[in-house]
Design an enzyme around this catalytic site. Sequence first.
Site, short mmCIF file in Angstrom:
data_model
loop_
_atom_site.label_atom_id
_atom_site.label_comp_id
_atom_site.label_asym_id
_atom_site.label_seq_id
_atom_site.Cartn_x
_atom_site.Cartn_y
_atom_site.Cartn_z
N ASP A 134 1.11 -21.98 2.82
CA ASP A 134 0.47 -23.29 2.91
C ASP A 134 1.47 -24.35 3.37
O ASP A 134 1.12 -25.25 4.15
CB ASP A 134 -0.10 -23.69 1.55
CG ASP A 134 -1.34 -22.88 1.19
OD1 ASP A 134 -1.87 -22.17 2.07
OD2 ASP A 134 -1.77 -22.94 0.02
N LYS A 173 -27.39 -12.01 -0.15
CA LYS A 173 -28.24 -13.19 0.00
C LYS A 173 -27.50 -14.37 -0.62
O LYS A 173 -27.40 -14.48 -1.85
CB LYS A 173 -29.60 -13.00 -0.67
CG LYS A 173 -30.55 -14.17 -0.41
CD LYS A 173 -31.91 -13.95 -1.03
CE LYS A 173 -32.83 -15.13 -0.69
NZ LYS A 173 -32.30 -16.43 -1.15
N CYS A 230 -42.96 -44.97 -26.92
CA CYS A 230 -43.60 -46.26 -27.22
C CYS A 230 -44.39 -46.26 -28.53
O CYS A 230 -44.83 -47.31 -28.99
CB CYS A 230 -44.52 -46.67 -26.08
SG CYS A 230 -46.01 -45.67 -25.92
#
Length: 678
Positions: free
Chosen positions: A40, A123, A419
């Site tokens: 890297d 998949k 409520c």
Amino acid sequence: MSGQNAIPSQDIIDEVEALRKTIRDHDFNYYVLDSPEITDAEYDKLFRRLQDLETQYPELITPDSPTQRVGGKPLEKFGQVRHAIPMVSLSNIFDESELLEFDVRTKRSLGTGNELSYVVEPKLDGVAVELIYENGFLSTAATRGDGFTGEDVTANVRTIKWIPLKLQTRASDALLEVRGEILMNRADFDRLNEKREKRGFATFANPRNAAAGSIRQLDPRITASRNLRFIAHGVGRIEGSIPETQYGILEKLQSLGLPVNMGLTRLCENIQQVLEHYRYLRENRDTLPYEIDGAVLKINSLDEQAILGMTARSPRWAVAFKFQPLRTSTQILRIEVGVGRTGTLTPVAIMEPVSVGGVTVSRASLHNQDEVDRKDVREGDMVVIQRAGDVIPEVVEVLKDLRPADSRPYTIPDNCPVCGSSAVRLPGQAAKRCVNATCPARLKETIRHFASRNAMDIEGLGVKLIEQLVDLGHVKNPADLYYLSKETIKSLERMADKSASNIVASIERSKTVTSDRFLYSLGLPLVGEHVAKILMTAFPDVATLSEQDTTALQQIHGIGPEVAQSVVSYLREPHNRDMIHRLLSAGVNPEPLARPSDKIQTVLTGKTVVFTGTLSLPRSEAKKLVETAGGTVSGSVSRKTDYVVAGDEAGSKLDKARGLGVTVLSEDEFRSLVEAAS
């Protein structure tokens, strides 16, 4: 000599080109072959040298340079891209007997008793995209969308390092449409959620949702920070050399520098080898860095693919063999009740967090009282839960041997938990509903639905912002959104000046909307996107629709008595009529849909048409002709079918149509029918 006025020497030009080629080669080795040749640190040194030279000589910067992946300025919105060849979905099978039936059926369709060659791939559980390369350079990238039209995400896709901006070799293809999946590794997903949690943001449910959210960012710099990856698995159009096999297509894509899952893809010479590779993928799925939810098998021969053709929704030459749902056990800590926009009280099991297929889940819907009673689910129970793909987890079974001795049956309360109003269950209905039309929970869900992507599409109006607007009394119904000032929005918690401006602009843009999306946004019971389109194709505007009675609405193909009653009841309620009037007065401008001509209506309105065989007219265009004329296209033949349009090599649908006495038309007869009526 340096600076903006510096003239690069030939040596500098040659070095820049050499650096680009070297970096592209290392990208190919790293992302495509998974075989890096340098460290890297060495890669970073090459990259920094290229950056320095391009900074010193900006005239040398090219769009395909490896340095040009960092996102530019934020977009205002996504454009639309029409797919030249529709991106259809695959049909699913779930057990081995269905796999063997698929093989037998395919052989019969091809008229062969020989073994078929298949390509089997994992998949991928990601976001389907199409990349368009022109003369070897990436020009456009689009999401799948509805299969026919997707969103233009080119700016975001350019930030993904797995995707080459320029193909590895000079392509002879003038045009190459590459199809594949954008996904996120599990480790990157976990890191992203940790960051979001620390910042107080909502976490993503799974890597697929995270990838989808990342690719749809209006700011490409956010996409660039998400470390997405891409894997190619097929093509659309090719203007150039075309391989003869599916496996050859994958090899071609890899040779061009595109990441292909060759290591987990197998060329199978018979259905038994397909089954073996499916089992291998199933047994090793947890060892992969990303999620898969099954295997995809495709006929290898492109000639055989062409013979098999397509149905209205999926290819006959490919199928997805899905893994069975994943199961595990956990404990229900408590049962909470949520309140939806129609007042429905939904019991939700709050569970001890548990990992199911790599996704941590802690909630599962119990749907309604009947479902709670049927499974006898109680607080404190140990339960088996399952999750299949992106499906919300469900409670499959209660482990009653482990049930606490003091457990009690659970009953949804008779009062709304938000409520406090009465909650009633009407005869013949499974749901218990809050009767208070002004219930804050109902209002919040109503606003959320109104602003959602497929409705008015108000960008940036998220759950937390909606909660504040409702709780502070700024919004009492959807129309109030269009009367909000920038100052009101800016006064909300964690709302900066720029964000407030963006919200105001998004609300303003949403005023231009098609009439079907406008109707859908209102949230009429039983009126989803499809029904809204049917209704607004029949009437020029909502005002005309509101003048109809149930008898008139039931004359429209696809509208039954329950939907008709729901529409009439909603549009005649004074509060709803007032809200619609305020929306229109605020400048919301629903655009009428194209309506069928009167002549074509007499022929196809209310008729069901089935296409079979190979047509010279693209199926998408044929379907559009029927739908524009007020008809419906179906994928199967039944006694309710009015016409079957048979092309070359028509199969069993044609035989069934003749057996049922359904009118059969050739493609020329179908064209004449439409043209004569237009």
